[in-house]
Structure formats: C-alpha cells, structure tokens
Write a protein that holds these residues in place. Structure first.
Motif, PDB file in Angstrom:
ATOM      1  N   ASP A   1      38.787  31.378  34.867  1.00 23.86           N
ATOM      2  CA  ASP A   1      37.994  31.883  35.996  1.00 23.86           C
ATOM      3  C   ASP A   1      38.877  32.538  37.054  1.00 23.86           C
ATOM      4  O   ASP A   1      38.420  33.352  37.844  1.00 23.86           O
ATOM      5  CB  ASP A   1      37.201  30.758  36.651  1.00 23.86           C
ATOM      6  N   TYR A   2      40.150  32.140  37.092  1.00 26.98           N
ATOM      7  CA  TYR A   2      41.085  32.731  38.045  1.00 26.98           C
ATOM      8  C   TYR A   2      41.823  33.922  37.422  1.00 26.98           C
ATOM      9  O   TYR A   2      42.781  34.438  37.991  1.00 26.98           O
ATOM     10  CB  TYR A   2      42.101  31.678  38.526  1.00 26.98           C
ATOM     11  N   GLY A   3      41.376  34.285  36.210  1.00 22.88           N
ATOM     12  CA  GLY A   3      42.002  35.421  35.530  1.00 22.88           C
ATOM     13  C   GLY A   3      43.362  35.074  34.961  1.00 22.88           C
ATOM     14  O   GLY A   3      44.213  35.945  34.796  1.00 22.88           O
ATOM     15  N   VAL A   4      43.579  33.789  34.664  1.00 26.22           N
ATOM     16  CA  VAL A   4      44.878  33.367  34.149  1.00 26.22           C
ATOM     17  C   VAL A   4      44.733  32.973  32.680  1.00 26.22           C
ATOM     18  O   VAL A   4      43.906  32.134  32.331  1.00 26.22           O
ATOM     19  CB  VAL A   4      45.425  32.177  34.977  1.00 26.22           C
TER      20      VAL A   4
ATOM     21  N   VAL B   1      51.231  27.767  38.437  1.00 27.73           N
ATOM     22  CA  VAL B   1      51.771  28.685  39.446  1.00 27.73           C
ATOM     23  C   VAL B   1      50.865  29.911  39.559  1.00 27.73           C
ATOM     24  O   VAL B   1      50.501  30.337  40.663  1.00 27.73           O
ATOM     25  CB  VAL B   1      53.223  29.099  39.111  1.00 27.73           C
ATOM     26  N   GLU B   2      50.459  30.445  38.404  1.00 26.00           N
ATOM     27  CA  GLU B   2      49.606  31.641  38.455  1.00 26.00           C
ATOM     28  C   GLU B   2      48.245  31.354  39.080  1.00 26.00           C
ATOM     29  O   GLU B   2      47.739  32.150  39.876  1.00 26.00           O
ATOM     30  CB  GLU B   2      49.416  32.222  37.046  1.00 26.00           C
ATOM     31  N   VAL B   3      47.660  30.210  38.734  1.00 26.39           N
ATOM     32  CA  VAL B   3      46.368  29.851  39.336  1.00 26.39           C
ATOM     33  C   VAL B   3      46.530  29.724  40.859  1.00 26.39           C
ATOM     34  O   VAL B   3      45.723  30.240  41.635  1.00 26.39           O
ATOM     35  CB  VAL B   3      45.794  28.543  38.726  1.00 26.39           C
TER      36      VAL B   3
ATOM     37  N   THR C   1      45.420  18.162  34.101  1.00 28.28           N
ATOM     38  CA  THR C   1      45.711  19.398  33.366  1.00 28.28           C
ATOM     39  C   THR C   1      44.493  19.879  32.577  1.00 28.28           C
ATOM     40  O   THR C   1      44.343  21.066  32.323  1.00 28.28           O
ATOM     41  CB  THR C   1      46.901  19.200  32.405  1.00 28.28           C
ATOM     42  N   LYS C   2      43.607  18.946  32.224  1.00 34.25           N
ATOM     43  CA  LYS C   2      42.395  19.331  31.497  1.00 34.25           C
ATOM     44  C   LYS C   2      41.549  20.264  32.378  1.00 34.25           C
ATOM     45  O   LYS C   2      41.122  21.331  31.947  1.00 34.25           O
ATOM     46  CB  LYS C   2      41.599  18.074  31.141  1.00 34.25           C
ATOM     47  N   LYS C   3      41.370  19.857  33.629  1.00 32.74           N
ATOM     48  CA  LYS C   3      40.587  20.704  34.532  1.00 32.74           C
ATOM     49  C   LYS C   3      41.327  22.018  34.799  1.00 32.74           C
ATOM     50  O   LYS C   3      40.700  23.081  34.902  1.00 32.74           O
ATOM     51  CB  LYS C   3      40.259  19.976  35.840  1.00 32.74           C
ATOM     52  N   LEU C   4      42.656  21.949  34.901  1.00 39.16           N
ATOM     53  CA  LEU C   4      43.426  23.178  35.133  1.00 39.16           C
ATOM     54  C   LEU C   4      43.152  24.188  34.016  1.00 39.16           C
ATOM     55  O   LEU C   4      42.907  25.370  34.280  1.00 39.16           O
ATOM     56  CB  LEU C   4      44.927  22.865  35.215  1.00 39.16           C
ATOM     57  N   LEU C   5      43.168  23.696  32.778  1.00 40.35           N
ATOM     58  CA  LEU C   5      42.933  24.608  31.652  1.00 40.35           C
ATOM     59  C   LEU C   5      41.498  25.138  31.663  1.00 40.35           C
ATOM     60  O   LEU C   5      41.249  26.282  31.280  1.00 40.35           O
ATOM     61  CB  LEU C   5      43.223  23.901  30.323  1.00 40.35           C
TER      62      LEU C   5
ATOM     63  N   VAL D   1      35.630  38.543  45.359  1.00 36.26           N
ATOM     64  CA  VAL D   1      36.296  37.252  45.144  1.00 36.26           C
ATOM     65  C   VAL D   1      35.961  36.794  43.722  1.00 36.26           C
ATOM     66  O   VAL D   1      34.907  37.131  43.172  1.00 36.26           O
ATOM     67  CB  VAL D   1      35.887  36.178  46.183  1.00 36.26           C
ATOM     68  N   LEU D   2      36.893  36.046  43.126  1.00 32.90           N
ATOM     69  CA  LEU D   2      36.793  35.754  41.695  1.00 32.90           C
ATOM     70  C   LEU D   2      35.605  34.876  41.303  1.00 32.90           C
ATOM     71  O   LEU D   2      34.958  35.111  40.286  1.00 32.90           O
ATOM     72  CB  LEU D   2      38.084  35.055  41.231  1.00 32.90           C
ATOM     73  N   MET D   3      35.327  33.853  42.131  1.00 41.18           N
ATOM     74  CA  MET D   3      34.412  32.814  41.671  1.00 41.18           C
ATOM     75  C   MET D   3      32.940  33.251  41.593  1.00 41.18           C
ATOM     76  O   MET D   3      32.130  32.574  40.978  1.00 41.18           O
ATOM     77  CB  MET D   3      34.507  31.566  42.562  1.00 41.18           C
ATOM     78  N   VAL D   4      32.596  34.389  42.224  1.00 45.26           N
ATOM     79  CA  VAL D   4      31.186  34.823  42.145  1.00 45.26           C
ATOM     80  C   VAL D   4      30.767  35.068  40.699  1.00 45.26           C
ATOM     81  O   VAL D   4      29.596  34.975  40.362  1.00 45.26           O
ATOM     82  CB  VAL D   4      30.887  36.095  42.984  1.00 45.26           C
ATOM     83  N   LYS D   5      31.740  35.314  39.855  1.00 42.67           N
ATOM     84  CA  LYS D   5      31.437  35.535  38.441  1.00 42.67           C
ATOM     85  C   LYS D   5      30.954  34.261  37.751  1.00 42.67           C
ATOM     86  O   LYS D   5      30.424  34.305  36.643  1.00 42.67           O
ATOM     87  CB  LYS D   5      32.684  36.072  37.713  1.00 42.67           C
TER      88      LYS D   5
END
Ligand code: NFS
Ligand code: SF4
Length: 684
Positions: free
Chosen positions: A154-157, A178-180, A145-149, A195-199
């Motif tokens: 970065d995924y806009g969540v 779920v949102e990620v 969950t640490k990595k999830l947070l 795509v999101l990760m280019v940021k």
C-alpha cells in the motif's frame, strides 16, 4: 458592615448555591466519578464540573456565527426570530460575510485543528518508525513484521525480489521498513498527486472523491490551505469551503491517522483481544500509581517497559510501596490497553478526579485533551504533573518537564518512573480510591475481527456479512468520541450504545466512548446475554465476542474505515461504504478532532450523528447543507440529536433504510420469527 464583610458575604452564598445546584448524581452516571466529585467538594478542590455550573457557553459562539478572523470584528451574527420564522436573512459581517460563510469558516478551522492534531501525532510515529528502521535508536524496533509485509504494498514498497534464476525471494525486512518509513514520512510534505492510502478505499468511493476533486495531495498542504482559505476575504462560498474540509479530513482519516495506526502496529504489535479492567478502582493504595494521560504511544510504551523493570519495582519497594500500578486516561490509555492490557483509569472528564484520589504519584502527559487545571488540582496533593513534549507545556500550577526524545526514550521513561517512585513517601492527604472497576476485553483491530469471526483457517469478513444478510445482526455502528462537561458524563454514551445493541446493531468503539463502555461492563462477552437483542446475542455467544468491540484510540478510527472497507469487499452488502447498513455517532463530543473525524466519516459515506451541540445552528443554510445536502454528494451526512434514545433511533432508521435498499428487510423478519419459534419450543 465593612466593605470587606460585604464582599465576603456576596461571595459566600453564591458559592453555596452553585454547589447545591448540581448534585454529583446529576453530573455523571458513573459511580466512581460521582464519588470523586463528592470528594472534591469535601476537600474544596475545584474541578471542571464546578466551572461548568458557574460559566455558561457564549450564546453566539455556540451558533457558529461569530467571526473574529480580522480585527474589524468580532462580527456577531446570532439567529434572529425573523430568520427562524423563514424571513429574509440580511445578516452580514462588516466585510459582507454571510452567516453561512462564517459558520463554514469556523467549522473548517475546527477540521484543520483536528486533522493537524491527529496528523502531527502520525508524523511523530513516522519519524520514530524511520529512526527504528534505520537503527538510529535502540529503544524502538520493528516488531510486527507480518503487518509490515501486509501494508508495504500500500506504501508502494515491493516486498519481493527476483532471484538469479527467476525465483521470487522476500526482500530484506530492514530494507522494506526503511522504504515504508520514507514513503510514509513523505506523505506530510507531498505537494501534488494523491496521498497513498486513499487507494485502500472501495473503488467507487475513491472514484467519487476523484470526480469531486477532494483527494488530498499531501497532509500538511490541505491543513494549511484551510487556514489560507478561511483568512479574511478568501473563500466565501460555503460549499467550496466544505470541499476543502473534506480534503483535509480525508488527509486525517485516510492518511495521517491511518498511517499512525499502521506504523504503531508495526512498531508495537497489532492488537489482538486481551483482558483488562477499567475505572478509578484500578489504582492501588499501597502501590506507586502512575497515570499516563494524553495520546502518543511512543511515550507510554516506554513507560510500560520501564515500570516493569525489576530494578524499578525494587526501588518502589525500598520507598515503601508494594509495586508500581500504571493506569491510563484518554487515548494513550486505549493505546497501552490494546497492546499490553494496562488498565484504564478513566476517560476525559475523570482526569482531575484521578488526582483527587490522593493516590497518584505522577500524572505523565504528552499532547491533547489535557486540561490545564490538572496542574492546579495537583497543587492540592503530592501529585507531580510531568510534561514530556516540547509542544505541550503547562504554565498553571507546578509541573515538572522531562522532555522525551525518541533517541533516548527508554532513559527518559526510566527518569519519569523514578520521579514518580521518589514521590511515593510524600502523600499528603488521606487516600480515597473509589471501589469501582469492571473487567473488559479490548484489542479488536480489523485484523482481529477478521480472525475471530472467520476462524484461523478462513479469516474473512464473510461470516459477519452473512449474519448481517440473514438479519441476526441488523447493522454496524461506530460510536466514538469524547466526554463533554456540558452534558451528563457517560450518560449519552451508554444510553445510545445500549439502545443500539438491544436492536441487534453491533458497535465498534474507540476513544473515550470505549472507556465508558469498558467501565459499564459492555466490553465483555457476558454483556451480550444481558443487553442485546436475540440476533446479536446469538452471534456474540456463538463466536465468544462482546457486542461492543474496542478497536483502540481516536487515530484508530481508521481501523473502523478499514473494517467497513473489508465488509464491502466480503460482498453482498453493496459496492461502497455508503451502501452498508451502518451509521456513526459521537454522543458527547467536545474536541476539534471529533469534527475532523465526523467529516471524514461523512465523506466516506457514513451517516454520522453528533450529540450535545453543533456550532452551525446560527446558519440554517449551512446546517441544511451539512445535515441534508451532503448525502447527495458523498452518500453520508451529518446530524445532531441531543436526546440519546432518539439519537440511536435515527441511526437505526438509517440502517433500516440501507437494509431495505439492499433488499434485506425481509430476511430480518424471517430470522426473528424463526428465533421466536425456537424460543417458544425451548420454553415448552
Ligand atoms: Ni479522541 Fe482522545 Fe477522549 Fe475526545 Fe480526547 S481522548 S483523540 S478527543 S476526549 S475521545
Ligand atoms: Fe467581520 Fe468579515 Fe472581519 Fe469576520 S472577516 S471579523 S465577518 S469583517
């Protein structure tokens, strides 16, 4: 003589000459491998090493200038003496396609296939992640969950909400997951935007991509567009084709692969350094041996859990074995190594050889880098080849298909392990396991590097940057990629890595190179004292890390991109990845995935050298574009160098050039002088 006798005679000596031609010691520098090649010949079992001697590659295909994109061809345009000497190039396909158009189209299709392979793997992970987050499967769960947070923003969540009194509260973890998962999965089919990760990339790098119009809109879209553009009569401008290669390769490195790594870490845990061992010697004669071969940890994670069940171990004992030994081959090996410490049985060129030990009850395969011939080799032994993925069945030999479904994953894995155990009493030949294996430390995610170099309280890349700035570490190299039967197994990998660390270049490794380094003992802190230059040795000894850091599988090359980004962020080494004293290498590449990886490294600003061959030599114009002109566009460029020492020296020269541009050339001389003086004092 009868016709039969004539035929027999004609067949026989050729066979002998062929086998005498290549001694095992000329085919690999790995002792376990040479012993098993010897064994394969004693038993008369044909392997890729034999086929490589009897079949040569096509002389026009290797040049990249054979086009079969329509039925008026294949149009074959080998390089002519005249063109080589600078004469006018009048070569054309029937439609008028020039050698550079053809070479670029072929190159682009390799990028498409490579990006598709990595990204389809990523898609599978995203689907399973979402199923886990929605609790539609009990077999997978959100673990880290640490990595999830960390990744969610970065995924806009959003990870926080405002409470009633305006206080900041953390959102429910399941909701975030779920949102990620939804955001991630949406990246494959996205049609417009970015795509999101280019940021995540350093700002100047992102800006440059934006200016060039090469930011991927969606993952699948860019791969499809390559296939469209390279169809007969579409894109006939090699520079324009390469721009699309960049777009699709970035959709691999900075999207499909990167999200595969992210989500695998959240599902199975972000890797931190752990101990294990590598090479065929990890197999145990008195155990049920299961080889997990392929790429996707979704499967292998479940098999690891199933094989640890007491009921399974008891069942193995009932069948006369002392226990169950797992071993990995290819990238799935790296995945279960970095998270569970499961030992590495070998790399790509050792897959047939593992079976020839006679000790393997089952080889479980999913997708990618699985040679069809494993099924033929297995026929000569009791080994069962178990295919598990609907995308990848094998028609040769005899295979068992046990389909693996994320909703019934654990039951499927148990069925697979049980099939292997049931096969233990069927060993048909004398077991011969080579006695070689080496200890290693693996699992250097970019988070772990942060922690190890910076310490618990001030995890950061600053100490690494400081050591690069003060010159103890000359620079950073990513050395990755496959084995290739057209070159001596493991030789270029080892020669290049050793030459780099001898010159104080720290090496980040993934894929089959990582397995090579593991087998050769380079993934131990002790290797620092033996192989490194004085500066790098001092850093490794102080921090207690190996000079070669195993970061995972080939999708984990995204970890190298993130590490490079962290180094840029830590400051003092320029504004973008292209400014860093860094270089990339794939010494023994063979897979189309390697071409996609190479292109996203180049487009991210990395000077990237490949070994063995590059399918572009038939078009000097295209070659020049990749090897020289791309630097002016992306800051990174391709190169080919077959000689391993020269290969490493080219990387070092590039690193030196970057140090000079950063004004760091003097500091290194100073630090080395200081060290020499200190050593003299110590010696006196
Ligand atoms: Ni990478 Fe992995 Fe090995 Fe090459 Fe194949 S296993 S994804 S492609 S051969 S390094
Ligand atoms: Fe020949 Fe052109 Fe057809 Fe390629 S697309 S096979 S070069 S005619």
């Amino acid at each position: 003589m009868t016709t039969e006798e004539v035929k027999a005679k004609a067949a026989e000596p050729k066979e002998k000459v062929k086998k005498a031609a290549a001694k095992p010691s000329e085919l690999s520098v790995d002792k376990a491998t040479t012993e098993m090649i010897e064994r394969s010949r004693e038993l008369g079992v044909e392997t890729i090493f034999d086929r490589a001697a009897s079949m040569k590659p096509c002389n026009i295909g290797v040049q990249g200038t054979c086009c079969k994109n329509c039925s008026q061809g294949p149009c074959r345009l080998p390089l002519t003496k005249d063109v080589e000497q600078g004469g006018e190039d009048t070569r054309k396909g029937l439609c008028g396609a020039t050698p550079e158009t053809i070479a670029a189209r072929n190159f682009a299709r390799m990028v498409a296939a490579g990006a598709a392979a990595h990204s389809d793997h990523g898609r599978g992970v995203a689907e399973t992640f979402l199923a886990a987050a929605r609790k539609e499967t009990h077999d997978y769960k959100i673990t880290d969950t640490k990595k999830l947070l960390e990744i969610a923003p970065d995924y806009g969540v959003e990870i926080t909400v405002q409470g009633k009194d305006g206080e900041v509260l953390q959102r429910d973890i399941d909701e975030i997951a779920v949102e990620v998962g939804e955001k991630a999965l949406g990246q494959w089919g996205q049609q417009t935007g970015e795509v999101l990760m280019v940021k995540r990339a350093p700002k100047p790098l992102y800006d440059n991509w934006k200016k060039l119009g090469v930011i991927p809109r969606g993952i699948d879209r860019e791969i499809v567009e390559i296939m469209h553009r390279t169809h007969m009569g579409v894109d006939q401008d090699y520079e324009n084709i390469v721009a699309q290669c960049t777009r699709a390769s970035l959709a691999d490195g900075w999207a499909g692969s990167m999200m595969a790594t992210d989500l695998q870490d959240v599902l199975f845990g972000c890797p931190y350094p752990l101990k294990s061992s590598a090479n065929l010697g990890i197999l145990k004669e008195d155990h049920v041996n299961i080889i997990i071969h392929g790429h996707e940890p979704l499967l292998s994670e479940m098999i690891v859990t199933a094989a640890e069940l007491p009921e399974m171990i008891d069942y193995a004992k009932q069948k006369g074995a002392k226990g169950i030994q797992l071993g990995g081959i290819c990238c799935t090996a790296n995945e279960i190594l970095i998270r569970h410490g499961v030992p590495l049985a070998g790399n790509y060129l050792q897959q047939e050889l593992a079976i020839i030990t006679g000790a393997v009850e089952a080889m479980v395969v999913d997708v990618q880098c699985i040679m069809e011939n494993v099924a033929n080799v297995a026929k000569c032994f009791h080994t069962k080849i178990i295919t598990t993925n609907p995308r990848a069945k094998i028609a040769s030999g005899e295979t068992v298909h046990i389909e693996f479904d994320e909703h019934t994953a654990f039951d499927d894995a148990k069925k697979i392990v049980k099939t292997a155990i049931d096969n233990f009493p069927n060993r048909s030949r004398e077991v011969m396991i080579p006695k070689y294996s080496s200890p290693l430390i693996a699992g250097f995610s970019y988070e772990a590097i942060n922690y190890h170099l910076g310490g618990t309280f001030r995890g950061s890349y600053t100490p690494l940057n400081d050591n690069i700035i003060n010159g103890r570490i000359r620079g950073v190299a990513g050395v990755v990629g496959c084995n290739n039967a057209r070159t001596v197994h493991d030789d270029a990998h080892l020669t290049i890595v050793k030459e780099l660390i001898k010159n104080d270049v720290i090496v980040l490794t993934t894929g089959c190179n990582a397995i090579t380094c593991g087998k050769a003992g380079l993934l131990t802190p002790e290797a620092a004292g033996v192989y490194c230059g004085p500066g790098l040795a001092e850093v490794c000894e102080t921090v207690g890390i190996p000079p070669v850091l195993h970061m995972g599988s080939c999708v984990d090359n995204s970890r190298i991109l993130m590490a490079a980004t962290e180094v840029v962020k830590a400051g003092g080494l320029g504004k973008t990845i292209a400014d860093l004293p860094a270089a990339g290498s794939a010494p023994e590449w063979m897979s189309e995935k390697a071409i996609s990886i190479g292109q996203y490294f180049v487009a991210s600003g990395v000077y990237t050298v490949f070994g063995v061959t590059m399918p572009v030599s038939g078009s000097p114009v295209f070659e020049d574009y990749l090897y020289k002109k791309l630097e002016g566009i992306y800051g990174g460029m391709w190169d080919l160098e077959v000689d391993p020492i020269k290969h490493a020296q080219k990387m070092i020269a590039h690193i030196n050039k970057k140090r000079q541009a950063l004004g760091l050339d003097k500091s290194r001389e100073r630090v080395l002088m200081d060290m020499a003086a200190r050593q003299k004092l110590e010696a006196a």
